[in-house]
Design a protein around this motif. Structure first.
Motif, PDB file in Angstrom:
ATOM      1  N   CYS A  34       0.853  -1.194   0.000  1.00  0.00           N
ATOM      2  CA  CYS A  34       0.000   0.000   0.000  1.00  0.00           C
ATOM      3  C   CYS A  34       0.890   1.246   0.000  1.00  0.00           C
ATOM      4  O   CYS A  34       1.081   1.876   1.044  1.00  0.00           O
ATOM      5  CB  CYS A  34      -0.917  -0.031   1.222  1.00  0.00           C
ATOM      6  SG  CYS A  34      -2.065   1.345   1.334  1.00  0.00           S
ATOM      7  N   HIS A  51      -7.284   5.636   4.097  1.00  0.00           N
ATOM      8  CA  HIS A  51      -8.731   5.871   4.129  1.00  0.00           C
ATOM      9  C   HIS A  51      -9.306   5.432   5.473  1.00  0.00           C
ATOM     10  O   HIS A  51     -10.351   4.793   5.532  1.00  0.00           O
ATOM     11  CB  HIS A  51      -9.449   5.139   2.984  1.00  0.00           C
ATOM     12  CG  HIS A  51      -9.062   5.617   1.631  1.00  0.00           C
ATOM     13  ND1 HIS A  51      -9.550   6.774   1.073  1.00  0.00           N
ATOM     14  CD2 HIS A  51      -8.204   5.107   0.709  1.00  0.00           C
ATOM     15  CE1 HIS A  51      -9.033   6.944  -0.120  1.00  0.00           C
ATOM     16  NE2 HIS A  51      -8.198   5.946  -0.369  1.00  0.00           N
ATOM     17  N   ARG A 107      -4.328  -5.959   0.938  1.00  0.00           N
ATOM     18  CA  ARG A 107      -5.114  -5.434  -0.190  1.00  0.00           C
ATOM     19  C   ARG A 107      -6.612  -5.515   0.104  1.00  0.00           C
ATOM     20  O   ARG A 107      -7.378  -4.612  -0.238  1.00  0.00           O
ATOM     21  CB  ARG A 107      -4.769  -6.168  -1.486  1.00  0.00           C
ATOM     22  CG  ARG A 107      -3.440  -5.721  -2.091  1.00  0.00           C
ATOM     23  CD  ARG A 107      -3.240  -6.260  -3.498  1.00  0.00           C
ATOM     24  NE  ARG A 107      -3.033  -7.694  -3.525  1.00  0.00           N
ATOM     25  CZ  ARG A 107      -1.857  -8.284  -3.325  1.00  0.00           C
ATOM     26  NH1 ARG A 107      -0.777  -7.571  -3.078  1.00  0.00           N
ATOM     27  NH2 ARG A 107      -1.762  -9.601  -3.372  1.00  0.00           N
ATOM     28  N   LYS A 108      -7.027  -6.588   0.769  1.00  0.00           N
ATOM     29  CA  LYS A 108      -8.445  -6.733   1.130  1.00  0.00           C
ATOM     30  C   LYS A 108      -8.844  -5.633   2.116  1.00  0.00           C
ATOM     31  O   LYS A 108      -9.908  -5.020   1.981  1.00  0.00           O
ATOM     32  CB  LYS A 108      -8.679  -8.119   1.733  1.00  0.00           C
ATOM     33  CG  LYS A 108     -10.123  -8.439   2.006  1.00  0.00           C
ATOM     34  CD  LYS A 108     -10.274  -9.877   2.465  1.00  0.00           C
ATOM     35  CE  LYS A 108     -11.714 -10.249   2.713  1.00  0.00           C
ATOM     36  NZ  LYS A 108     -11.850 -11.637   3.171  1.00  0.00           N
ATOM     37  N   MET A 110      -7.401  -2.736   2.425  1.00  0.00           N
ATOM     38  CA  MET A 110      -7.388  -1.484   1.658  1.00  0.00           C
ATOM     39  C   MET A 110      -8.713  -1.293   0.924  1.00  0.00           C
ATOM     40  O   MET A 110      -9.306  -0.212   0.961  1.00  0.00           O
ATOM     41  CB  MET A 110      -6.245  -1.503   0.638  1.00  0.00           C
ATOM     42  CG  MET A 110      -4.859  -1.402   1.221  1.00  0.00           C
ATOM     43  SD  MET A 110      -3.577  -1.745  -0.029  1.00  0.00           S
ATOM     44  CE  MET A 110      -3.892  -0.444  -1.221  1.00  0.00           C
ATOM     45  N   GLN A 111      -9.176  -2.341   0.284  1.00  0.00           N
ATOM     46  CA  GLN A 111     -10.419  -2.264  -0.490  1.00  0.00           C
ATOM     47  C   GLN A 111     -11.606  -1.938   0.415  1.00  0.00           C
ATOM     48  O   GLN A 111     -12.448  -1.110   0.078  1.00  0.00           O
ATOM     49  CB  GLN A 111     -10.661  -3.573  -1.238  1.00  0.00           C
ATOM     50  CG  GLN A 111     -11.896  -3.535  -2.119  1.00  0.00           C
ATOM     51  CD  GLN A 111     -12.115  -4.825  -2.884  1.00  0.00           C
ATOM     52  OE1 GLN A 111     -11.341  -5.774  -2.786  1.00  0.00           O
ATOM     53  NE2 GLN A 111     -13.190  -4.857  -3.651  1.00  0.00           N
ATOM     54  N   LEU A 112     -11.652  -2.573   1.568  1.00  0.00           N
ATOM     55  CA  LEU A 112     -12.737  -2.285   2.515  1.00  0.00           C
ATOM     56  C   LEU A 112     -12.728  -0.805   2.901  1.00  0.00           C
ATOM     57  O   LEU A 112     -13.783  -0.171   2.965  1.00  0.00           O
ATOM     58  CB  LEU A 112     -12.603  -3.169   3.759  1.00  0.00           C
ATOM     59  CG  LEU A 112     -12.862  -4.663   3.566  1.00  0.00           C
ATOM     60  CD1 LEU A 112     -12.416  -5.443   4.795  1.00  0.00           C
ATOM     61  CD2 LEU A 112     -14.340  -4.916   3.273  1.00  0.00           C
ATOM     62  N   ASN A 113     -11.541  -0.268   3.163  1.00  0.00           N
ATOM     63  CA  ASN A 113     -11.444   1.146   3.530  1.00  0.00           C
ATOM     64  C   ASN A 113     -11.802   2.058   2.366  1.00  0.00           C
ATOM     65  O   ASN A 113     -12.473   3.071   2.550  1.00  0.00           O
ATOM     66  CB  ASN A 113     -10.047   1.477   4.061  1.00  0.00           C
ATOM     67  CG  ASN A 113      -9.858   1.013   5.497  1.00  0.00           C
ATOM     68  OD1 ASN A 113     -10.712   0.357   6.072  1.00  0.00           O
ATOM     69  ND2 ASN A 113      -8.719   1.343   6.067  1.00  0.00           N
ATOM     70  N   GLU A 114     -11.350   1.708   1.163  1.00  0.00           N
ATOM     71  CA  GLU A 114     -11.671   2.511  -0.015  1.00  0.00           C
ATOM     72  C   GLU A 114     -13.177   2.576  -0.236  1.00  0.00           C
ATOM     73  O   GLU A 114     -13.717   3.609  -0.633  1.00  0.00           O
ATOM     74  CB  GLU A 114     -11.005   1.920  -1.265  1.00  0.00           C
ATOM     75  CG  GLU A 114      -9.517   2.118  -1.324  1.00  0.00           C
ATOM     76  CD  GLU A 114      -8.846   1.269  -2.403  1.00  0.00           C
ATOM     77  OE1 GLU A 114      -9.539   0.483  -3.086  1.00  0.00           O
ATOM     78  OE2 GLU A 114      -7.618   1.386  -2.551  1.00  0.00           O
ATOM     79  N   GLU A 115     -13.853   1.460   0.007  1.00  0.00           N
ATOM     80  CA  GLU A 115     -15.299   1.388  -0.203  1.00  0.00           C
ATOM     81  C   GLU A 115     -16.089   1.940   0.982  1.00  0.00           C
ATOM     82  O   GLU A 115     -17.318   1.988   0.937  1.00  0.00           O
ATOM     83  CB  GLU A 115     -15.705  -0.068  -0.482  1.00  0.00           C
ATOM     84  CG  GLU A 115     -15.138  -0.593  -1.798  1.00  0.00           C
ATOM     85  CD  GLU A 115     -15.347  -2.081  -1.994  1.00  0.00           C
ATOM     86  OE1 GLU A 115     -15.924  -2.748  -1.095  1.00  0.00           O
ATOM     87  OE2 GLU A 115     -14.913  -2.590  -3.040  1.00  0.00           O
TER      88      GLU A 115
END
Length: 198
Positions: A34, A51, A107-108, A110-115
């Motif tokens: 990240c 995020h 990465r998972k 990160m995606q949760l935070n981005e969403e």
């Protein structure tokens, strides 16, 4: 580009020798996976922000921990739910999952935070009020104001007094605590009233 916090460097420097390579390994893996991650210190430990809170590392006398802020959504329920971090007590880099697996989890997260995915809140079951021990109950019967206040207290306030009294090791201490409790209760004070306005 992400940021590195000099306080994390200081944290690593003062950590036990066994912990330094673990923290360095995790720190570098988080940054590699990240790149925009930002370091900070929260609760006295290195924390990585992307995020929102992403993950954190803790070093103790004989072990390290690593965990995700949204751990149940990242690694699933049941894995070290009752321990700090989701990978147990880490004493060497080899105790961690392989880099590939950890990077996939990062990465998972990160995606949760981005969403903007929020952690589902779980409600704790309310604990019933404890039964007053016989000596406290007898003392309350002798003081109507204290008895009325105690009856109106929340289960937590009642529990604080009951635990304080029953934890006394000597009978003399217990008697003093019962007398003090009745005095404070009659004044409408919860057990920890001294700290309420700190």
């Amino acid at each position: 580009m992400g940021t590195r916090d000099p306080r994390v460097d200081a944290y690593i420097a003062k950590s036990a020798d066994f912990a330094k390579p673990i923290i360095d390994h995790l720190r570098e893996l988080v940054h590699a996976t990240c790149p925009p991650v930002e370091e900070t210190i929260k609760w006295g430990m290195p924390t990585f922000m992307y995020h929102g809170m992403l993950c954190g590392i803790g070093a103790f006398k004989q072990h390290c921990t690593f965990g995700f802020w949204k751990h149940r959504l990242v690694v699933g329920a049941g894995r070290y739910d009752d321990a700090m971090g989701q990978f147990g007590c880490i004493t060497k880099v080899g105790d961690l999952p392989p880099k590939r697996e950890l990077a996939a989890l990062i990465r998972k997260a990160m995606q949760l935070n981005e969403e903007g995915v929020k952690v589902p809140k779980t409600r704790a079951r309310p604990r019933p009020a404890p039964k007053a021990p016989a000596d406290l109950a007898a003392a309350l019967k002798k003081n109507a104001k204290a008895a009325a206040t105690y009856t109106a207290f929340s289960p937590t306030n009642k529990r604080d007094y009951v635990e304080w009294i029953t934890e006394a090791k000597r009978e003399e201490t217990r008697s003093k605590r019962v007398a003090q409790a009745v005095e404070w209760i009659a004044e409408g004070k919860p057990r920890n009233w001294k700290y309420m306005n700190c």
